[in-house]
Design a protein around this motif. Structure first.
Motif, PDB file in Angstrom:
ATOM      1  N   ASP A  80       0.818  -1.219   0.000  1.00 55.34           N
ATOM      2  CA  ASP A  80       0.000   0.000   0.000  1.00 55.34           C
ATOM      3  C   ASP A  80       0.847   1.263   0.000  1.00 55.34           C
ATOM      4  O   ASP A  80       0.301   2.367   0.066  1.00 55.34           O
ATOM      5  CB  ASP A  80      -0.923   0.004   1.226  1.00 55.34           C
ATOM      6  N   PHE A  81       2.161   1.119  -0.060  1.00 49.82           N
ATOM      7  CA  PHE A  81       3.039   2.270   0.028  1.00 49.82           C
ATOM      8  C   PHE A  81       3.702   2.571  -1.320  1.00 49.82           C
ATOM      9  O   PHE A  81       3.980   1.672  -2.112  1.00 49.82           O
ATOM     10  CB  PHE A  81       4.143   2.040   1.075  1.00 49.82           C
ATOM     11  N   ASP A  82       3.942   3.856  -1.532  1.00 49.74           N
ATOM     12  CA  ASP A  82       4.709   4.322  -2.682  1.00 49.74           C
ATOM     13  C   ASP A  82       6.120   4.602  -2.193  1.00 49.74           C
ATOM     14  O   ASP A  82       6.324   5.449  -1.314  1.00 49.74           O
ATOM     15  CB  ASP A  82       4.063   5.578  -3.260  1.00 49.74           C
ATOM     16  N   PHE A  83       7.101   3.907  -2.735  1.00 49.45           N
ATOM     17  CA  PHE A  83       8.483   3.999  -2.281  1.00 49.45           C
ATOM     18  C   PHE A  83       9.307   4.793  -3.290  1.00 49.45           C
ATOM     19  O   PHE A  83       9.241   4.542  -4.486  1.00 49.45           O
ATOM     20  CB  PHE A  83       9.073   2.590  -2.121  1.00 49.45           C
ATOM     21  N   LYS A  84      10.081   5.760  -2.794  1.00 46.97           N
ATOM     22  CA  LYS A  84      10.956   6.554  -3.647  1.00 46.97           C
ATOM     23  C   LYS A  84      12.365   6.549  -3.060  1.00 46.97           C
ATOM     24  O   LYS A  84      12.556   6.735  -1.863  1.00 46.97           O
ATOM     25  CB  LYS A  84      10.460   7.998  -3.767  1.00 46.97           C
ATOM     26  N   LEU A  85      13.319   6.363  -3.936  1.00 51.41           N
ATOM     27  CA  LEU A  85      14.736   6.444  -3.593  1.00 51.41           C
ATOM     28  C   LEU A  85      15.343   7.489  -4.515  1.00 51.41           C
ATOM     29  O   LEU A  85      15.226   7.384  -5.734  1.00 51.41           O
ATOM     30  CB  LEU A  85      15.417   5.093  -3.798  1.00 51.41           C
ATOM     31  N   ASP A  96      11.796   7.707   0.753  1.00 52.97           N
ATOM     32  CA  ASP A  96      10.507   8.271   1.137  1.00 52.97           C
ATOM     33  C   ASP A  96       9.430   7.207   0.934  1.00 52.97           C
ATOM     34  O   ASP A  96       9.398   6.541  -0.103  1.00 52.97           O
ATOM     35  CB  ASP A  96      10.198   9.505   0.287  1.00 52.97           C
ATOM     36  N   LEU A  97       8.564   7.033   1.931  1.00 49.95           N
ATOM     37  CA  LEU A  97       7.448   6.099   1.856  1.00 49.95           C
ATOM     38  C   LEU A  97       6.162   6.864   2.130  1.00 49.95           C
ATOM     39  O   LEU A  97       6.062   7.589   3.118  1.00 49.95           O
ATOM     40  CB  LEU A  97       7.599   4.970   2.885  1.00 49.95           C
ATOM     41  N   SER A  98       5.170   6.741   1.256  1.00 51.12           N
ATOM     42  CA  SER A  98       3.902   7.431   1.444  1.00 51.12           C
ATOM     43  C   SER A  98       2.742   6.463   1.225  1.00 51.12           C
ATOM     44  O   SER A  98       2.820   5.561   0.380  1.00 51.12           O
ATOM     45  CB  SER A  98       3.783   8.616   0.489  1.00 51.12           C
ATOM     46  N   HIS A  99       1.686   6.649   2.007  1.00 45.51           N
ATOM     47  CA  HIS A  99       0.489   5.804   1.934  1.00 45.51           C
ATOM     48  C   HIS A  99      -0.644   6.595   1.294  1.00 45.51           C
ATOM     49  O   HIS A  99      -0.681   7.832   1.364  1.00 45.51           O
ATOM     50  CB  HIS A  99       0.090   5.338   3.339  1.00 45.51           C
ATOM     51  N   ALA A 100      -1.594   5.871   0.696  1.00 47.42           N
ATOM     52  CA  ALA A 100      -2.715   6.535   0.029  1.00 47.42           C
ATOM     53  C   ALA A 100      -3.576   7.334   1.005  1.00 47.42           C
ATOM     54  O   ALA A 100      -4.288   8.256   0.601  1.00 47.42           O
ATOM     55  CB  ALA A 100      -3.574   5.504  -0.700  1.00 47.42           C
TER      56      ALA A 100
END
Length: 241
Positions: free
Chosen positions: A31-36, A62-66
């Motif tokens: 459920d997370f969007d992961f950015k490096l 960076d990890l972000s949830h909906a």
């Protein structure tokens, strides 16, 4: 205290395995969007990342949830050279739309120097977004000084075709700083203007920064810019991911 040391270790390992030109990798993790990335990816927190000297190794995750919750860690300097110190900026926040093109964001960021015994601090931040433009503020209150910061990303200027971002800060010392001539500095202000524009696949950034300190007064400087005096820098970078 926000502790994201494992994420930094993961980010460092992945960044060092990427080509030097790479800027960002994005993946879906459940459920997370992961950015490096080698540059800050979080909108409001990006304006509060502590400055680093030119040429240091930097990057983060960076990890972000909906649902609007996000957290991450950015290292302005990984301390891999003899003249640099490891810095970690950990943040957690919440971002939500209010309807239409209006939204808000709040969060806290923790500045740390793991190899040093002191100098850790926190900042509370928040802001609004409207029609692709963002404006926010932050308060960093630590024993040595209190810093209030205002920052704005004004988006594309129609007449010039460039993006403009502005940051202004005021720093108030808890104890006046005595400089070489015996005079005292109670506080200072500094600011920066950044103009950005893509050109043939290259991101061009022109930044002007300055403060109201000069001469020996610059001995007291520890602000949002890398230097106390007026400075103009031009940066060109190309993303391959």
């Amino acid at each position: 205290m926000i502790v994201l040391r494992p994420f930094w270790l993961l980010g460092a390992a992945l960044l060092l395995s990427l080509p030097a030109q790479a800027q960002q990798i994005q993946r879906e993790l459940g459920d997370f969007d992961f950015k490096l990335a080698t540059t800050p990816t979080r909108s409001m927190a990006e304006g509060l990342i502590s400055p680093s000297a030119v040429g240091t190794f930097h990057g983060g995750v960076d990890l972000s949830h909906a649902n609007g919750l996000y957290f991450g860690q950015y290292a302005p300097s990984m301390g891999l050279t003899k003249t640099s110190t490891l810095k970690l900026d950990n943040y957690v926040g919440y971002k939500q739309p209010l309807g239409g093109d209006l939204g808000y964001e709040v969060g806290v960021i923790h500045y740390s120097y793991p190899t040093l015994a002191a100098n850790n601090s926190y900042a509370l931040y928040g802001g609004l977004s409207l029609l692709g433009r963002r404006i926010g503020g932050a308060l960093n209150d630590k024993p040595s000084n209190r810093t209030g910061t205002l920052f704005a990303n004004l988006g594309r200027l129609p007449l010039f075709g460039v993006d403009l971002s502005v940051k202004v800060a005021h720093h108030q010392f808890s104890t006046p700083y005595t400089i070489g001539d015996g005079s005292r500095v109670d506080g200072f202000s500094d600011w920066s203007l950044k103009f950005s524009r893509p050109w043939r696949g290259v991101d061009l950034n022109l930044t002007w920064s300055n403060s109201n300190l000069s001469g020996s007064g610059c001995d007291a400087y520890s602000g949002i810019n890398t230097t106390c005096d007026s400075m103009v820098t031009l940066k060109a970078q190309r993303s391959f991911f």
